[in-house]
Design a protein around this motif. Structure first.
Motif, PDB file in Angstrom:
ATOM      1  N   PHE A   1      -3.624  -1.251  -8.291  1.00  0.00           N
ATOM      2  CA  PHE A   1      -3.290  -0.017  -7.316  1.00  0.00           C
ATOM      3  C   PHE A   1      -1.989  -0.087  -6.829  1.00  0.00           C
ATOM      4  O   PHE A   1      -1.083   0.795  -6.849  1.00  0.00           O
ATOM      5  CB  PHE A   1      -4.098  -0.249  -5.957  1.00  0.00           C
ATOM      6  N   GLY A   2      -1.492  -1.404  -6.474  1.00  0.00           N
ATOM      7  CA  GLY A   2      -0.017  -1.442  -5.970  1.00  0.00           C
ATOM      8  C   GLY A   2       0.799  -1.379  -6.983  1.00  0.00           C
ATOM      9  O   GLY A   2       2.227  -0.736  -6.700  1.00  0.00           O
TER      10      GLY A   2
ATOM     11  N   VAL B   1       1.338   2.471  -7.488  1.00  0.00           N
ATOM     12  CA  VAL B   1       2.051   3.086  -6.088  1.00  0.00           C
ATOM     13  C   VAL B   1       3.658   2.723  -6.757  1.00  0.00           C
ATOM     14  O   VAL B   1       4.360   3.975  -6.797  1.00  0.00           O
ATOM     15  CB  VAL B   1       1.997   2.195  -4.827  1.00  0.00           C
TER      16      VAL B   1
ATOM     17  N   GLY C   1      -6.770  -4.600  -6.833  1.00  0.00           N
ATOM     18  CA  GLY C   1      -5.838  -4.436  -5.858  1.00  0.00           C
ATOM     19  C   GLY C   1      -4.320  -4.543  -6.186  1.00  0.00           C
ATOM     20  O   GLY C   1      -3.497  -3.704  -6.030  1.00  0.00           O
ATOM     21  N   GLU C   2      -3.972  -5.512  -7.180  1.00  0.00           N
ATOM     22  CA  GLU C   2      -2.630  -5.572  -7.721  1.00  0.00           C
ATOM     23  C   GLU C   2      -2.312  -4.252  -8.556  1.00  0.00           C
ATOM     24  O   GLU C   2      -1.215  -3.654  -8.594  1.00  0.00           O
ATOM     25  CB  GLU C   2      -2.428  -6.562  -8.623  1.00  0.00           C
TER      26      GLU C   2
ATOM     27  N   SER D   1      -8.737   2.873  -0.696  1.00  0.00           N
ATOM     28  CA  SER D   1      -7.956   1.950  -1.522  1.00  0.00           C
ATOM     29  C   SER D   1      -9.050   0.647  -1.513  1.00  0.00           C
ATOM     30  O   SER D   1      -9.231  -0.172  -2.323  1.00  0.00           O
ATOM     31  CB  SER D   1      -6.521   1.630  -1.118  1.00  0.00           C
TER      32      SER D   1
END
Lengths: 284, 330
Positions: B264-265, B268, B261-262, B302
């Motif tokens: 992916f963030g 971004v 998750g991190e 995601s």
């Protein structure tokens, strides 16, 4: 291996006086620095934020510590204003997320079904990357300042809820809670007199540790272009604007505002960790 | 692992993924459907003056915008189940195609960064843990705590200023050079455009792994069997290699998988700074431009991405730890 195995993570078994003293020193120092930032920002004269085309694009100097931008605005003033804006939004986000986490953790102490629901919702929120949730909420609310604040306020609770829930479930099994229940005390009474006092230090530490996250996320989401209008001196906006001027060599537009943000976030991080250590040593 | 257990594990995870995706799609669909965005307005865009109110009505009718929200959701859900995520308003092509193409670019970035941050973080954690209390430990710990307070996009800006603008080693942006056809782009060019975003993303991921490894190693080094090994005269890296590594590597790799998750963030933000044409840049554009089909598609995607990471983390524990194996599959 000596006995000096105490670090930020391990809970010390004995309360250590010099350890506590050092923690107190750090806390006071951090609070003073933060108060300094806020007071300085409040004292800033609005003239510095104004457009001044004669003095534009000047490199950092004694008159303009962080230089000026393409409109001649003083970057030091803009950075300080941005920091306080981040701080205010971060506070609001951390506060409401703490409230949500507290509510959910008390809810999960009610019965098995509610506990399962809370766990499920928590897992649901953790299953999407945080930035994606922020973008989604911002779009749902219609963007702008409101979108950012709502997004930040509604997304920082899941991990904290897990922590608080574990604490509540542990206290729920304690003998004194059982006694109160047998004495016919209501659930609300137990929540107020047994759970809340136990949770209070966790709430404080959790709130302080949420703050740096909320501030960094605020900067990130505004940097991406969601939220504040371009004339607002938010750190994210300043940094995103600076990107158009990097290739022309105006390095100070990005360097100092970012550095200031890192310093402020580090101070909060330090404050949170020191208070956590203090809470751990006093209960041990 | 037992055959039956494997089947149980797979079906369990599949059911979990299905319920998760249903929940995520319901939640995000209703969030978006109550937003003040007018899809017809966005679709028409610049042609606004040339479209009459009747035509607008027709478009709204065609899209089923007059139906109730739950009915709209069912229509959308049916299409998604058939693999049709709708058409992206910004790219004017099917959402599934946009996601597939963009994800490949992001994947290259994330794989490199993930591996790099894992290896570097693990090594730093071992050094800090072995030399606990020394200056090396303090430097590494300080570095990690500072990293945790540093916005990844600011780091990216610093790299951009130093390596691209000042030193001129790397291009300023874009995944491929401008004015060159996609097929003509050489691998060297692609790599040159990948270096800085990947570097940013990997540095951002180091702190977590390093601090976790350090903590675990310190824990292990204080154990009985290490004391015994020391009594036999083992020390230094050999000691850690023989007795510590196995215990600390699995949790570290597991943790690293659970941090998708991190990752992916971070992607971004890094893609935004370097204008790298990946999924992260696409979701920002979709969010800012009100491209609802694309936004919903990427949100679902995601969620799958994070889920895969968590399953890998689970699987590692199941496969490696004999205690978990015996106690059965969760």
């Amino acid at each position: 291996m000596s006995m000096q195995r105490i670090d930020a993570y391990a809970t010390p078994t004995k309360s250590n006086r010099s350890e506590r003293q050092r923690a107190w020193t750090r806390i006071i120092l951090a609070l003073l620095l933060l108060a300094g930032i806020v007071v300085w920002a409040l004292l800033i004269n609005a003239d510095n934020l104004k457009v001044n085309l004669e003095g534009r694009n000047t490199a950092p100097s004694l008159a303009h510590l962080f230089g000026t931008d393409w409109l001649g605005r003083d970057m030091f003033a803009r950075t300080l204003k941005g920091l306080t804006l981040s701080l205010a939004v971060g506070m609001l986000a951390a506060l409401s997320s703490t409230g949500i986490a507290l509510f959910f953790s008390l809810l999960s102490s009610w019965n098995k079904w509610l506990d399962d629901m809370v766990t499920w919702v928590t897992d649901l929120f953790l299953s999407i990357p945080h930035i994606v949730t922020l973008i989604l909420l911002s779009v749902a609310v219609g963007g702008g300042f409101k979108g950012v604040v709502v997004g930040l306020a509604l997304t920082h609770w899941p991990r904290f809820t897990r922590l608080l829930r574990a604490e509540v479930l542990q206290v729920k099994e304690a003998e004194y809670v059982g006694v109160s229940r047998q004495l016919g005390r209501s659930r609300l009474w137990i929540a107020r007199h047994h759970f809340l006092p136990h949770l209070f230090p966790h709430l404080l530490v959790g709130f302080l540790l949420l703050l740096p996250h909320a501030i960094l996320h605020e900067a990130a989401i505004t940097f991406l272009g969601f939220g504040f209008s371009t004339d607002t001196p938010a750190i994210g906006v300043i940094l995103s604007e600076s990107m158009s001027y990097l290739s022309t060599g105006l390095w100070w537009l990005a360097f100092f505002p970012g550095l200031a943000l890192v310093i402020m976030v580090s101070i909060f991080e330090l404050l949170g960790r020191s208070i956590r250590r203090l809470a751990e040593t006093s209960s041990g | 692992m037992h055959y039956k257990q494997v089947m149980l594990f797979i079906t369990g995870k599949a059911v979990k993924l299905a319920t998760l995706l249903i929940a995520v799609s319901i939640l995000s669909f209703f969030l978006i459907s109550y937003s003040p965005i007018d899809p017809v307005q966005l679709y028409i865009g610049a042609d606004m003056t040339r479209v009459s109110p009747e035509q607008r009505e027709n478009i709204a009718e065609y899209w089923g915008l007059h139906e109730s929200k739950p009915q709209q959701f069912i229509n959308w859900g049916k299409a998604v189940l058939h693999g049709d995520f709708g058409t992206s308003l910004l790219y004017r092509s099917p959402v599934a195609d946009v996601i597939a193409e963009r994800f490949l670019a992001s994947l290259a970035l994330m794989v490199v960064a993930w591996l790099l941050s894992g290896v570097v973080g693990f090594l730093l954690g071992i050094i800090a843990g072995m030399r606990q209390g020394t200056w090396a430990d303090h430097v590494i710990k300080g570095f990690c705590f500072t990293l945790a307070s540093t916005p990844a996009f600011w780091l990216a800006l610093l790299f951009l200023m130093t390596f691209s603008v000042w030193l001129g080693w790397f291009p300023v942006g874009l995944g491929t050079p401008a004015g060159v056809l996609a097929e003509d782009v050489t691998w060297v060019e692609r790599l040159r455009h990948l270096v800085l975003p990947a570097l940013t993303l990997s540095i951002a991921g180091v702190a977590n792994v390093a601090l976790h490894t350090r903590e675990k190693l310190i824990e292990v080094l204080a154990s009985e069997y290490i004391r015994f090994a020391k009594a036999k005269g083992e020390h230094g890296f050999v000691l850690v290699w023989r007795h510590g590594l196995r215990n600390i590597s699995i949790p570290a790799v597991s943790l690293h998988f659970a941090s998708f998750g991190e990752l992916f963030g971070g992607a971004v933000l890094a893609e935004q700074v370097f204008s790298y044409p990946g999924l992260g840049q696409a979701i920002v554009q979709a969010g800012l431009g009100g491209d609802v089909p694309l936004l919903l598609g990427i949100v679902l995607f995601s969620a799958v991405f994070v889920f895969v990471g968590n399953v890998m983390a689970d699987l590692l524990y199941q496969l490696i730890d004999p205690r978990m194996r015996r106690s059965g599959v969760q």
